[in-house]
Design an enzyme around this catalytic site. Sequence first.
Site, mmCIF file in Angstrom:
data_model
loop_
_atom_site.group_PDB
_atom_site.id
_atom_site.type_symbol
_atom_site.label_atom_id
_atom_site.label_comp_id
_atom_site.label_asym_id
_atom_site.label_seq_id
_atom_site.Cartn_x
_atom_site.Cartn_y
_atom_site.Cartn_z
ATOM 1 N N HIS A 71 0.834 -1.210 0.000
ATOM 2 C CA HIS A 71 0.000 0.000 0.000
ATOM 3 C C HIS A 71 0.862 1.250 0.000
ATOM 4 O O HIS A 71 1.538 1.559 0.980
ATOM 5 C CB HIS A 71 -0.935 0.007 1.212
ATOM 6 C CG HIS A 71 -1.964 1.098 1.166
ATOM 7 N ND1 HIS A 71 -2.996 1.110 0.251
ATOM 8 C CD2 HIS A 71 -2.119 2.236 1.896
ATOM 9 C CE1 HIS A 71 -3.749 2.181 0.435
ATOM 10 N NE2 HIS A 71 -3.235 2.895 1.425
ATOM 11 N N HIS A 73 1.031 5.510 -1.541
ATOM 12 C CA HIS A 73 0.598 6.675 -2.322
ATOM 13 C C HIS A 73 1.890 7.431 -2.623
ATOM 14 O O HIS A 73 2.353 8.230 -1.798
ATOM 15 C CB HIS A 73 -0.364 7.559 -1.533
ATOM 16 C CG HIS A 73 -1.529 6.826 -0.925
ATOM 17 N ND1 HIS A 73 -2.567 6.337 -1.681
ATOM 18 C CD2 HIS A 73 -1.811 6.491 0.359
ATOM 19 C CE1 HIS A 73 -3.448 5.742 -0.881
ATOM 20 N NE2 HIS A 73 -3.011 5.811 0.356
ATOM 21 N N GLN A 76 2.831 11.157 -1.944
ATOM 22 C CA GLN A 76 2.887 11.658 -0.567
ATOM 23 C C GLN A 76 4.310 11.670 -0.002
ATOM 24 O O GLN A 76 4.563 12.259 1.040
ATOM 25 C CB GLN A 76 1.943 10.849 0.334
ATOM 26 C CG GLN A 76 0.472 11.114 0.006
ATOM 27 C CD GLN A 76 -0.493 10.317 0.878
ATOM 28 O OE1 GLN A 76 -0.120 9.793 1.915
ATOM 29 N NE2 GLN A 76 -1.745 10.224 0.440
ATOM 30 N N ARG A 99 -5.153 15.437 6.341
ATOM 31 C CA ARG A 99 -5.707 15.237 5.004
ATOM 32 C C ARG A 99 -5.778 16.567 4.243
ATOM 33 O O ARG A 99 -5.528 16.608 3.040
ATOM 34 C CB ARG A 99 -7.100 14.591 5.097
ATOM 35 C CG ARG A 99 -7.587 14.074 3.752
ATOM 36 C CD ARG A 99 -8.924 13.379 3.863
ATOM 37 N NE ARG A 99 -10.012 14.319 4.077
ATOM 38 C CZ ARG A 99 -11.285 14.061 3.777
ATOM 39 N NH1 ARG A 99 -11.627 12.894 3.258
ATOM 40 N NH2 ARG A 99 -12.228 14.946 4.001
ATOM 41 N N TYR A 138 -4.555 7.662 -6.882
ATOM 42 C CA TYR A 138 -5.815 8.412 -6.965
ATOM 43 C C TYR A 138 -5.711 9.827 -7.514
ATOM 44 O O TYR A 138 -6.726 10.494 -7.684
ATOM 45 C CB TYR A 138 -6.538 8.416 -5.617
ATOM 46 C CG TYR A 138 -5.835 9.084 -4.458
ATOM 47 C CD1 TYR A 138 -5.999 10.440 -4.184
ATOM 48 C CD2 TYR A 138 -5.028 8.345 -3.599
ATOM 49 C CE1 TYR A 138 -5.377 11.040 -3.096
ATOM 50 C CE2 TYR A 138 -4.403 8.936 -2.514
ATOM 51 C CZ TYR A 138 -4.580 10.285 -2.269
ATOM 52 O OH TYR A 138 -3.957 10.865 -1.195
ATOM 53 N N HIS A 224 -11.870 3.792 -3.426
ATOM 54 C CA HIS A 224 -11.050 4.436 -2.389
ATOM 55 C C HIS A 224 -11.479 4.061 -0.978
ATOM 56 O O HIS A 224 -10.657 3.714 -0.127
ATOM 57 C CB HIS A 224 -11.101 5.958 -2.566
ATOM 58 C CG HIS A 224 -10.332 6.709 -1.529
ATOM 59 N ND1 HIS A 224 -10.860 7.028 -0.289
ATOM 60 C CD2 HIS A 224 -9.063 7.178 -1.518
ATOM 61 C CE1 HIS A 224 -9.941 7.668 0.428
ATOM 62 N NE2 HIS A 224 -8.848 7.768 -0.298
ATOM 63 N N HIS A 251 -9.661 1.283 1.378
ATOM 64 C CA HIS A 251 -9.399 1.709 2.755
ATOM 65 C C HIS A 251 -10.620 1.385 3.616
ATOM 66 O O HIS A 251 -11.737 1.726 3.226
ATOM 67 C CB HIS A 251 -9.216 3.235 2.821
ATOM 68 C CG HIS A 251 -7.992 3.771 2.153
ATOM 69 N ND1 HIS A 251 -8.037 4.685 1.132
ATOM 70 C CD2 HIS A 251 -6.674 3.563 2.393
ATOM 71 C CE1 HIS A 251 -6.811 5.025 0.764
ATOM 72 N NE2 HIS A 251 -5.961 4.349 1.505
ATOM 73 N N HIS A 288 -5.793 -1.003 6.333
ATOM 74 C CA HIS A 288 -5.880 -0.533 7.729
ATOM 75 C C HIS A 288 -6.676 -1.515 8.597
ATOM 76 O O HIS A 288 -6.081 -2.264 9.348
ATOM 77 C CB HIS A 288 -6.451 0.887 7.859
ATOM 78 C CG HIS A 288 -5.652 1.908 7.118
ATOM 79 N ND1 HIS A 288 -4.321 2.133 7.381
ATOM 80 C CD2 HIS A 288 -5.981 2.741 6.088
ATOM 81 C CE1 HIS A 288 -3.865 3.072 6.558
ATOM 82 N NE2 HIS A 288 -4.842 3.448 5.763
ATOM 83 N N ASP A 339 2.342 3.297 2.812
ATOM 84 C CA ASP A 339 1.224 4.237 2.763
ATOM 85 C C ASP A 339 1.660 5.689 2.535
ATOM 86 O O ASP A 339 1.939 6.082 1.419
ATOM 87 C CB ASP A 339 0.396 4.065 4.054
ATOM 88 C CG ASP A 339 -0.969 4.737 3.994
ATOM 89 O OD1 ASP A 339 -1.292 5.356 2.976
ATOM 90 O OD2 ASP A 339 -1.720 4.643 4.983
#
Length: 481
Positions: A71, A73, A76, A99, A138, A224, A251, A288, A339
């Site tokens: 997992h 992203h 980030q 967020r 995403y 998502h 998620h 998660h 993540d």
Amino acid sequence: MVVESKTSGSEELLEYRARRVWGAEGWTERSSVWVRGGEVVAVGALAERPPRYRTIDLGEVALVPGQVNAHSHAFQRVMRGLAERRDPARSDDDFWTWREAMYGVALSLSAEEVEAAARLAFWEMARAGITHVGEFHYVHHRPEGAPYDDPNELAHRVIAAAQAVGIRITLLRVAYHSGDIGQVAKPRQRRFIEPDVETYLGRLAALEDRWGKTPGVSLGSAPHSIRAVDRSWVEAISEFCAARQMVIHTHVCEQPAEIAASQRAYGMGPVEALHAWVGLNPSWTLVHGTHMSERELAIAAETLPTICACPTTERNLGDGFLPARELIKAGVPIALGSDSHTVIDPWEEMRLVEYHERLRAQARNVLPAYDPNGRTESAAVLWEMGTVGGARALGQGLSGRIEEGQPADFVALDLQDPTLWGASAATLLDHIVLSMSASAVRHSVVAGRLIIEDRRHVNEDALLAGARELMARRAAGDFAR
Ligand SMILES: [Zn+2]
């Protein structure tokens, strides 16, 4: 649902020599791994060297299978260090304030910068011992929200970044429609959203047409969360993926607020809702699962999705603890992901699953007490998460050992590294899983090819040129939007 492992290996015949190899029966001393077409064909000390194999002596290292990061992203990675100060003007600081900061970064990146950020993240993964990433992708559209001429432009770039680094990628294309259950998406989510599930599935199909046969690349779907898509989307995605043998990631249960919203809207938690809508099964990965209810744990035990824990992110965001004891006891497979990339260290992800249980239980070696296979070593239980569990989540069958028939994806750990120094064969796996620094990863091989050699990428300067410019812009403070 297990798809055949695709390798990008050359037909060259290679012999990798190492001081120790983690093989089918545990450690073997002064061994060779014989590789053909990106696959392991033999392991051991062969009496007679077959002709035409080129020998690469990796020296005083322990060879272990590469880690699977289920997992990620990637973009980030750019956010690291940007959300670690309390705003005195706010009384709260939690997942939801984080967020907002993440949305700011997502809105600020050009297409070239999304690719540069992915190269940076995947390079750091390769350096840390990861050979396969599940990229939960995403950010789809232009900064102002309109699709690119090719709506998969950014997905193509992220896949290209993995190819440039040389690691395997499963691109999990995200479906994102609503801002929360029953709410239209917020303007700050404009790069993520798609108008209807037919449009989404058309774009996923186009992505599969483009990349489905490329070695080292596979595709999956990622609704998502139940905040971002409703029942009709999940049903259509489930049907589409079943027909194409694609994995599905989502998620779930990361935050109590999400569970409360699900209870209000559907009268049940997110895992219950997904199961009621389409029936969960092993092709699903629930990312998660931090706050799953007893009922939801029972559903997981019955239907055996993979649960992907992201402990370094969950601790950074203050999410809570994975119910690892309960999952292990029920035989539910666990995978691991970095993540948000506050830290990229698969060994740390692994050990935190046990350490968090020790903190919860105020006891030691907790997970083995719940292991249905009766293993006594914490390291053995954790090892499976970083290899077998991660591979299962990404639709690949791995054994967690370097042995015949497995892809030639392995990392060479420096036995002279201070964090491994003095380990005997009897305790080496314990050292690796519970004490080793990722800096002990000296070489990395994917599909038989060396991609990290003596802690440097084989093409490091060119690989990171764009990332250098991107991080210089970040240093100049140009990320708020
Ligand atoms: Zn995530």
